[in-house]
Design a protein around this motif. Structure first.
Motif, PDB file in Angstrom:
ATOM      1  N   TRP A   1       0.811  -1.216   0.000  1.00  0.00           N
ATOM      2  CA  TRP A   1       0.000   0.000   0.000  1.00  0.00           C
ATOM      3  C   TRP A   1       0.843   1.265   0.000  1.00  0.00           C
TER       4      TRP A   1
ATOM      5  N   ILE B   1       0.103   5.923   2.580  1.00  0.00           N
ATOM      6  CA  ILE B   1      -1.247   5.452   2.883  1.00  0.00           C
ATOM      7  C   ILE B   1      -1.281   4.732   4.227  1.00  0.00           C
TER       8      ILE B   1
ATOM      9  N   VAL C   1      -3.374   6.282   7.232  1.00  0.00           N
ATOM     10  CA  VAL C   1      -4.606   5.589   7.619  1.00  0.00           C
ATOM     11  C   VAL C   1      -4.388   4.714   8.843  1.00  0.00           C
TER      12      VAL C   1
ATOM     13  N   ASN D   1      -3.615  14.530   1.523  1.00  0.00           N
ATOM     14  CA  ASN D   1      -3.980  14.520   2.941  1.00  0.00           C
ATOM     15  C   ASN D   1      -4.022  15.925   3.516  1.00  0.00           C
TER      16      ASN D   1
ATOM     17  N   TYR E   1     -13.473  11.962   4.501  1.00  0.00           N
ATOM     18  CA  TYR E   1     -12.321  11.142   4.890  1.00  0.00           C
ATOM     19  C   TYR E   1     -12.223   9.889   4.032  1.00  0.00           C
TER      20      TYR E   1
ATOM     21  N   SER F   1     -11.068  10.728   0.561  1.00  0.00           N
ATOM     22  CA  SER F   1      -9.651  11.096   0.471  1.00  0.00           C
ATOM     23  C   SER F   1      -8.758   9.859   0.457  1.00  0.00           C
ATOM     24  N   ILE F   2      -9.148   8.817   1.207  1.00  0.00           N
ATOM     25  CA  ILE F   2      -8.371   7.568   1.210  1.00  0.00           C
ATOM     26  C   ILE F   2      -8.385   6.942  -0.183  1.00  0.00           C
TER      27      ILE F   2
ATOM     28  N   ARG G   1      -5.070   6.502  -2.655  1.00  0.00           N
ATOM     29  CA  ARG G   1      -4.650   5.200  -3.184  1.00  0.00           C
ATOM     30  C   ARG G   1      -4.634   5.229  -4.710  1.00  0.00           C
TER      31      ARG G   1
ATOM     32  N   GLY H   1      -1.727  12.570   7.607  1.00  0.00           N
ATOM     33  CA  GLY H   1      -2.855  11.662   7.455  1.00  0.00           C
ATOM     34  C   GLY H   1      -3.533  11.389   8.787  1.00  0.00           C
TER      35      GLY H   1
END
Length: 347
Positions: A43, A47, A51, A116, A152, A155-156, A160, A264
């Protein structure tokens, strides 16, 4: 969970310190685990840092805000959330100073970290917008809380996608440190590492409850308001894992993880306000005072300065830190001085 609000001040201070040390100790181990998880899953550090590492290190702060809101202490709940974001942003100054080779923002520039930062500004603005309209709740929850969760999650997904199919890249220089997986961990099962992260998360969350309860005792036994206690005591105590993990990541050379864990993690911390709204009887956004609004606005300015540092990517500056780090220190120290001096007004 036991009610600790009947404790005397000395006992509350001792428990507050013990819980803070537990949170700090857990943070020491989380960086190594998060770095390995980034390599195992593919990942990437930005990230995983933003996260997983950001969420786990923030659990104590989340529990602090939610437990305070459930008890009707909106000032402490919101101040702890937004005060932690401001403090954690300043932690990047420490990380910048500890990385002697070049300015941290120059070496760790990446598109997910930029995303972020922009997301954080948008999420911080939502509680301010909610506060300016008439209070309305659905099933006891303000619509702004749903918006925070949606932004949120979006945004993830965007971060990615930007990693897999980037449409923009920072200029690569000799000092730029890209996220390169460690072949030793790549391909291995991440479940054992994830379980260890979860156990540390439970410890951090339990310590957060103790910090919230003892923070209320400190506020009630002293002349400090709940807003001051939340901004300068509980938020800093629950944010110590971010300081430890950030400096540890820099020393490991995982610069993207260090930066992503803070920025993040800050976006995750805004969700504390939404979680607190779930627990609070009414709209927590309309229970905010001028102190909380001031800290939110201060944090928006600080995040903007941080983004400018990522764009400018200065190699070296005063005391071997970038111009953005100098401005972050001045903004935070100046803002906290105004807050403690009683210069912040407004309902």
């Amino acid at each position: 969970m036991p009610d600790l609000t009947a404790l005397g001040l000395p006992a509350a201070l001792a428990l507050f310190l013990a819980a803070s040390l537990l949170v700090l100790g857990a943070g020491v181990h989380l960086t190594r685990l998060a770095d390995r998880l980034a390599d195992m899953t593919g990942w990437g550090e930005a990230i995983v840092g933003g996260v997983i590492l950001g969420a786990v290190t923030s659990l104590s702060g989340g529990v602090t805000s939610v437990s305070a809101a459930a008890g009707g202490h909106a000032e402490l709940a919101v101040s702890n959330a937004v005060g932690g974001i401001a403090a954690q942003t300043v932690f990047l100054v420490v990380a910048d100073w500890s990385y002697r080779r070049v300015n941290l923002e120059h070496a760790a520039a990446s598109l997910p970290n930029m995303i972020n930062g922009v997301t954080l500004i948008a999420m911080l603005a939502i509680p301010l917008l909610a506060r300016q309209v008439a209070p309305a709740t659905f099933w006891g929850i303000h619509p702004a809380s749903f918006m925070l969760f949606a932004v949120y999650a979006g945004s993830i997904a965007l971060a990615r996608r930007s990693r897999e199919q980037p449409m923009w890249r920072p200029l690569r220089t000799r000092e730029t440190r890209e996220d390169v997986p460690d072949d030793e961990d790549s391909g291995r099962s991440p479940w054992r590492v994830a379980a260890m992260v979860a156990v540390l998360g439970l410890l951090v969350g339990g310590a957060g409850y103790v910090i919230a309860q003892t923070g209320l005792v400190i506020a009630s036994r002293t002349d400090l308001s709940e807003g001051i206690v939340g901004t300068l005591l509980t938020s800093v105590a629950t944010s110590t894992p971010e300081l430890v993990t950030t400096v540890a990541a820099v020393r490991r050379g995982a610069l993207t993880l260090a930066f992503g864990g803070i920025v993040g993690g800050n976006t995750f911390d805004v969700l504390f306000t939404a979680f607190a709204d779930l627990a609070y009887p009414g709209s927590i956004y309309h229970a905010m005072t001028g102190e909380q609004v001031f800290v939110i606005l201060l944090t928006i300015v600080m995040t903007t300065v941080l983004l400018l540092g990522l764009i400018q990517r200065e190699r070296h500056g005063l005391a071997n830190i970038g111009f953005e780090s100098v401005l972050l220190l001045l903004l935070y120290c100046g803002g906290m001085t105004l807050l403690l001096g009683g210069a912040v007004t407004g309902g």
